[in-house]
Design a protein around this motif. Structure first.
Motif, mmCIF file in Angstrom:
data_model
loop_
_atom_site.group_PDB
_atom_site.id
_atom_site.type_symbol
_atom_site.label_atom_id
_atom_site.label_comp_id
_atom_site.label_asym_id
_atom_site.label_seq_id
_atom_site.Cartn_x
_atom_site.Cartn_y
_atom_site.Cartn_z
ATOM 1 N N PHE A 123 0.843 -1.203 0.000
ATOM 2 C CA PHE A 123 0.000 0.000 0.000
ATOM 3 C C PHE A 123 0.875 1.249 0.000
ATOM 4 C CE2 PHE A 123 -1.828 3.422 2.493
ATOM 5 C CZ PHE A 123 -3.137 3.525 2.063
ATOM 6 N N GLY A 124 1.869 1.292 0.898
ATOM 7 C CA GLY A 124 2.751 2.450 0.983
ATOM 8 C C GLY A 124 3.547 2.665 -0.294
ATOM 9 N N GLY A 125 3.995 1.553 -0.898
ATOM 10 C CA GLY A 125 4.754 1.675 -2.140
ATOM 11 C C GLY A 125 3.936 2.255 -3.267
ATOM 12 N N ILE A 126 2.683 1.834 -3.379
ATOM 13 C CA ILE A 126 1.816 2.358 -4.442
ATOM 14 C C ILE A 126 1.410 3.798 -4.148
ATOM 15 C CG2 ILE A 126 -0.452 2.110 -5.525
ATOM 16 C CD1 ILE A 126 -0.070 -0.926 -5.196
ATOM 17 N N ASP A 127 1.049 4.065 -2.887
ATOM 18 C CA ASP A 127 0.646 5.418 -2.503
ATOM 19 C C ASP A 127 1.775 6.405 -2.785
ATOM 20 O OD1 ASP A 127 -0.876 7.461 -1.445
ATOM 21 O OD2 ASP A 127 -0.469 6.969 0.628
ATOM 22 N N TYR A 128 2.966 6.082 -2.318
ATOM 23 C CA TYR A 128 4.107 6.973 -2.535
ATOM 24 C C TYR A 128 4.534 6.988 -4.001
ATOM 25 C CZ TYR A 128 8.923 8.546 -2.768
ATOM 26 O OH TYR A 128 10.071 9.189 -3.140
ATOM 27 N N GLY A 129 4.686 5.787 -4.578
ATOM 28 C CA GLY A 129 5.235 5.707 -5.923
ATOM 29 C C GLY A 129 4.394 6.441 -6.950
ATOM 30 N N LEU A 130 3.085 6.204 -6.950
ATOM 31 C CA LEU A 130 2.240 6.852 -7.957
ATOM 32 C C LEU A 130 2.054 8.335 -7.668
ATOM 33 C CD1 LEU A 130 -0.428 4.092 -8.680
ATOM 34 C CD2 LEU A 130 1.459 4.845 -10.131
ATOM 35 N N ASN A 131 1.906 8.716 -6.401
ATOM 36 C CA ASN A 131 1.814 10.151 -6.097
ATOM 37 C C ASN A 131 3.080 10.877 -6.534
ATOM 38 O OD1 ASN A 131 -0.681 11.123 -4.812
ATOM 39 N ND2 ASN A 131 -0.282 9.568 -3.266
ATOM 40 N N GLN A 132 4.229 10.285 -6.259
ATOM 41 C CA GLN A 132 5.495 10.925 -6.619
ATOM 42 C C GLN A 132 5.642 11.025 -8.129
ATOM 43 O OE1 GLN A 132 7.552 12.361 -4.659
ATOM 44 N NE2 GLN A 132 9.401 12.646 -5.883
ATOM 45 N N LEU A 133 5.309 9.961 -8.835
ATOM 46 C CA LEU A 133 5.447 9.973 -10.286
ATOM 47 C C LEU A 133 4.452 10.934 -10.943
ATOM 48 C CD1 LEU A 133 6.003 6.164 -10.989
ATOM 49 C CD2 LEU A 133 7.682 8.002 -11.205
ATOM 50 N N PHE A 134 3.210 10.942 -10.484
ATOM 51 C CA PHE A 134 2.222 11.870 -11.044
ATOM 52 C C PHE A 134 2.619 13.322 -10.764
ATOM 53 C CE2 PHE A 134 -0.195 8.390 -12.240
ATOM 54 C CZ PHE A 134 -1.441 8.721 -12.741
ATOM 55 N N ALA A 135 3.302 13.562 -9.643
ATOM 56 C CA ALA A 135 3.691 14.929 -9.289
ATOM 57 C C ALA A 135 4.743 15.495 -10.233
ATOM 58 C CB ALA A 135 4.205 14.974 -7.845
ATOM 59 N N VAL A 136 5.502 14.623 -10.892
ATOM 60 C CA VAL A 136 6.586 15.118 -11.745
ATOM 61 C C VAL A 136 6.399 14.775 -13.220
ATOM 62 C CG1 VAL A 136 8.225 14.942 -9.837
ATOM 63 C CG2 VAL A 136 8.045 13.043 -11.442
ATOM 64 N N ALA A 137 5.389 13.960 -13.555
ATOM 65 C CA ALA A 137 5.328 13.394 -14.894
ATOM 66 C C ALA A 137 4.425 14.146 -15.859
ATOM 67 C CB ALA A 137 4.860 11.938 -14.816
ATOM 68 N N PHE A 138 3.622 15.096 -15.373
ATOM 69 C CA PHE A 138 2.620 15.701 -16.257
ATOM 70 C C PHE A 138 2.790 17.209 -16.413
ATOM 71 C CE2 PHE A 138 0.689 11.749 -14.779
ATOM 72 C CZ PHE A 138 0.252 11.209 -15.966
ATOM 73 N N GLY A 139 3.924 17.747 -15.985
ATOM 74 C CA GLY A 139 4.157 19.169 -16.160
ATOM 75 C C GLY A 139 3.101 20.011 -15.468
ATOM 76 N N ASN A 140 2.544 20.997 -16.194
ATOM 77 C CA ASN A 140 1.526 21.879 -15.619
ATOM 78 C C ASN A 140 0.218 21.161 -15.290
ATOM 79 O OD1 ASN A 140 3.189 24.095 -15.766
ATOM 80 N ND2 ASN A 140 2.477 24.708 -17.808
ATOM 81 N N ARG A 141 0.064 19.947 -15.799
ATOM 82 C CA ARG A 141 -1.151 19.182 -15.522
ATOM 83 C C ARG A 141 -1.011 18.277 -14.302
ATOM 84 N NH1 ARG A 141 -2.637 15.444 -19.533
ATOM 85 N NH2 ARG A 141 -0.451 15.255 -20.128
ATOM 86 N N SER A 142 0.137 18.307 -13.637
ATOM 87 C CA SER A 142 0.366 17.371 -12.536
ATOM 88 C C SER A 142 -0.640 17.528 -11.408
ATOM 89 C CB SER A 142 1.796 17.531 -11.990
ATOM 90 O OG SER A 142 2.734 16.953 -12.863
ATOM 91 N N THR A 143 -0.970 18.782 -11.044
ATOM 92 C CA THR A 143 -1.923 18.987 -9.955
ATOM 93 C C THR A 143 -3.286 18.418 -10.321
ATOM 94 O OG1 THR A 143 -0.766 20.989 -9.258
ATOM 95 C CG2 THR A 143 -3.009 20.708 -8.470
ATOM 96 N N ALA A 144 -3.732 18.652 -11.544
ATOM 97 C CA ALA A 144 -5.022 18.108 -11.989
ATOM 98 C C ALA A 144 -4.999 16.589 -11.979
ATOM 99 C CB ALA A 144 -5.352 18.629 -13.385
ATOM 100 N N MET A 145 -3.925 16.005 -12.487
ATOM 101 C CA MET A 145 -3.843 14.548 -12.559
ATOM 102 C C MET A 145 -3.767 13.928 -11.164
ATOM 103 S SD MET A 145 -4.169 13.774 -15.696
ATOM 104 C CE MET A 145 -3.730 12.041 -15.649
ATOM 105 N N LEU A 146 -3.080 14.590 -10.244
ATOM 106 C CA LEU A 146 -3.012 14.072 -8.873
ATOM 107 C C LEU A 146 -4.374 14.101 -8.202
ATOM 108 C CD1 LEU A 146 0.390 15.481 -7.613
ATOM 109 C CD2 LEU A 146 -0.345 13.102 -7.421
ATOM 110 N N ASN A 147 -5.158 15.129 -8.454
ATOM 111 C CA ASN A 147 -6.505 15.177 -7.877
ATOM 112 C C ASN A 147 -7.378 14.064 -8.444
ATOM 113 O OD1 ASN A 147 -7.328 17.566 -5.956
ATOM 114 N ND2 ASN A 147 -5.782 18.396 -7.344
ATOM 115 N N ILE A 148 -7.253 13.799 -9.730
ATOM 116 C CA ILE A 148 -8.014 12.701 -10.328
ATOM 117 C C ILE A 148 -7.561 11.363 -9.747
ATOM 118 C CG2 ILE A 148 -8.396 11.439 -12.482
ATOM 119 C CD1 ILE A 148 -8.308 14.158 -13.924
#
Length: 391
Positions: A123-148
């Motif tokens: 659980f911790g690995g997925i929670d951290y891993g995907l949040n961290q990757l989404f935070a850096v992987a979508f540029g200006n869209r990262s905040t929107a993608m993290l909320n989704i």
């Protein structure tokens, strides 16, 4: 809240980290981790007779899950960037599957707790891993993608108790087996996840230039601990407070479900707003609205509606804060891990800390105590906004 137009030069687009299939699989993974966290409480009536447990002892399953989650965040932060993203995420899915299956099969309580811990690691690995990757992987869209992404966690948290209730708590093992089987295909749907540097390219330390890195991280950790404490506190104490001020048990339970539903809905609603407004603006408005709604919840006729408002306003804080953190402290190696681990610790600590305060002040004080905590969130946000402006 005035829009903050982006007139500065367009940043270089980040490398494509997620294919469309990988994004869908990531959202499905967040539905699963939301459901897993929500399974343990409704399963307690089935756990107690099977293992001969007191209510407090049965509650240790969720504590073991959170302990594993914190350990998973910190462990996978150590290997993130050294091991491929696909390997980290696949390993996390397999740990969750093994832990859930083991929890269903466990012949006695100690092995069951150990399996809950193992599932928590994944659980911790997925929670951290995907949040961290989404935070850096979508540029200006990262905040929107993290909320989704995090909205799908809420979907799972709503569905989890429904599933346990549908099969009956005495058959909780069926739910954990089904969960384990659902994890397996996702572990093999990761071909569309590519590797990316630990820090987003081209970032500048907006807050750390004039404030020490330790201070910036410390205030972000405080914000996360406090807001997750409020999230857990409302979820745990809203029904008791509503019943104490004269509402029926059925309405109190329904109002609490609406609170969680509004939190999920709020993240979907913020996603398009995140393309127009800055993370600082969104979180400042969220903390202000959350504080106002908690104070309004102390007025009896408004209380059920005010708690729904708390869910709506608290929704974007967790996912929106992560891209802001990456910009404020891009050189902090473990910044994301610290705040995500802190959020889990906040959820665990909220129970005894708030319970002690409420015991001293009385049940009617619940919204006022949580409102005071919310003021702390607002103060932390104001400090971080000023730190960024002074950079």
């Amino acid at each position: 809240m005035a829009a903050e137009p982006h007139h500065h030069a367009q940043p270089e687009l980040p490398p494509r980290v997620f294919s469309r299939t990988a994004v869908i699989a990531s959202c499905a993974a967040f539905v699963l981790i939301g459901a897993l966290q929500a399974f343990y409480g409704p399963a307690i009536p089935g756990l107690r007779p099977r293992f001969g447990l007191s209510p407090a002892a049965a509650g240790l399953a969720l504590s073991a899950h959170f302990a594993g989650g914190v350990a998973g965040v910190l462990l996978f932060d150590r290997i993130y960037g050294r091991v491929g993203n696909r390997i980290v995420l696949a390993g996390s899915h397999l740990l969750m599957a093994a832990g859930a299956a083991g929890f269903a099969l466990a012949p006695s309580w100690p092995p069951a707790l150990a399996c809950a811990l193992i599932a928590g690691l994944g659980f911790g690995g997925i929670d951290y891993g995907l949040n961290q990757l989404f935070a850096v992987a979508f540029g200006n869209r990262s905040t929107a993608m993290l909320n989704i992404l995090n909205a799908h966690f809420g979907i799972g948290a709503i569905l989890g108790p429904v599933l346990v209730g549908a099969v009956g708590a005495q058959h909780y093992t069926v739910v954990f087996w089904a969960f384990a089987l659902a994890c397996l295909p996702l572990a093999f749907c990761l071909s569309g996840v590519r590797d990316t540097p630990r820090e987003p390219a081209g970032s500048t330390a907006t807050g750390a230039r004039t404030r020490s890195l330790a201070a910036v991280l410390g205030v972000f950790v405080l914000l996360y601990v406090l807001h997750v404490g409020i999230e857990a506190g409302v979820g745990g104490w809203e029904p008791t407070h509503l019943e104490t001020i004269g509402y029926g048990a059925g309405l109190a339970a329904t109002a609490t479900s609406v609170y969680w539903l509004m939190m999920t809905l709020g993240r979907f609603l913020v996603a398009p707003l995140a393309l127009r407004y800055s993370a600082q603006q969104i979180i400042a408005v969220a903390c202000t609205g959350m504080t106002a709604c908690l104070l309004l919840a102390s007025i009896r006729p408004l209380a059920p509606f005010a708690y729904a408002g708390v869910g709506l306003f608290i929704a974007p804080i967790f996912p929106t804060g992560l891209p802001w953190l990456n910009r404020a402290a891009p050189r902090a190696r473990a910044a994301g891990a610290l705040v995500i681990a802190a959020s889990m610790v906040g959820g665990v600590a909220a129970g005894p800390v708030l319970g002690s305060a409420i015991e001293q002040a009385g049940i009617r004080s619940v919204p006022l105590i949580l409102g005071a905590v919310s003021v702390g969130c607002l103060a932390a946000t104001v400090w971080l906004v000023r730190a960024a402006k002074e950079a």
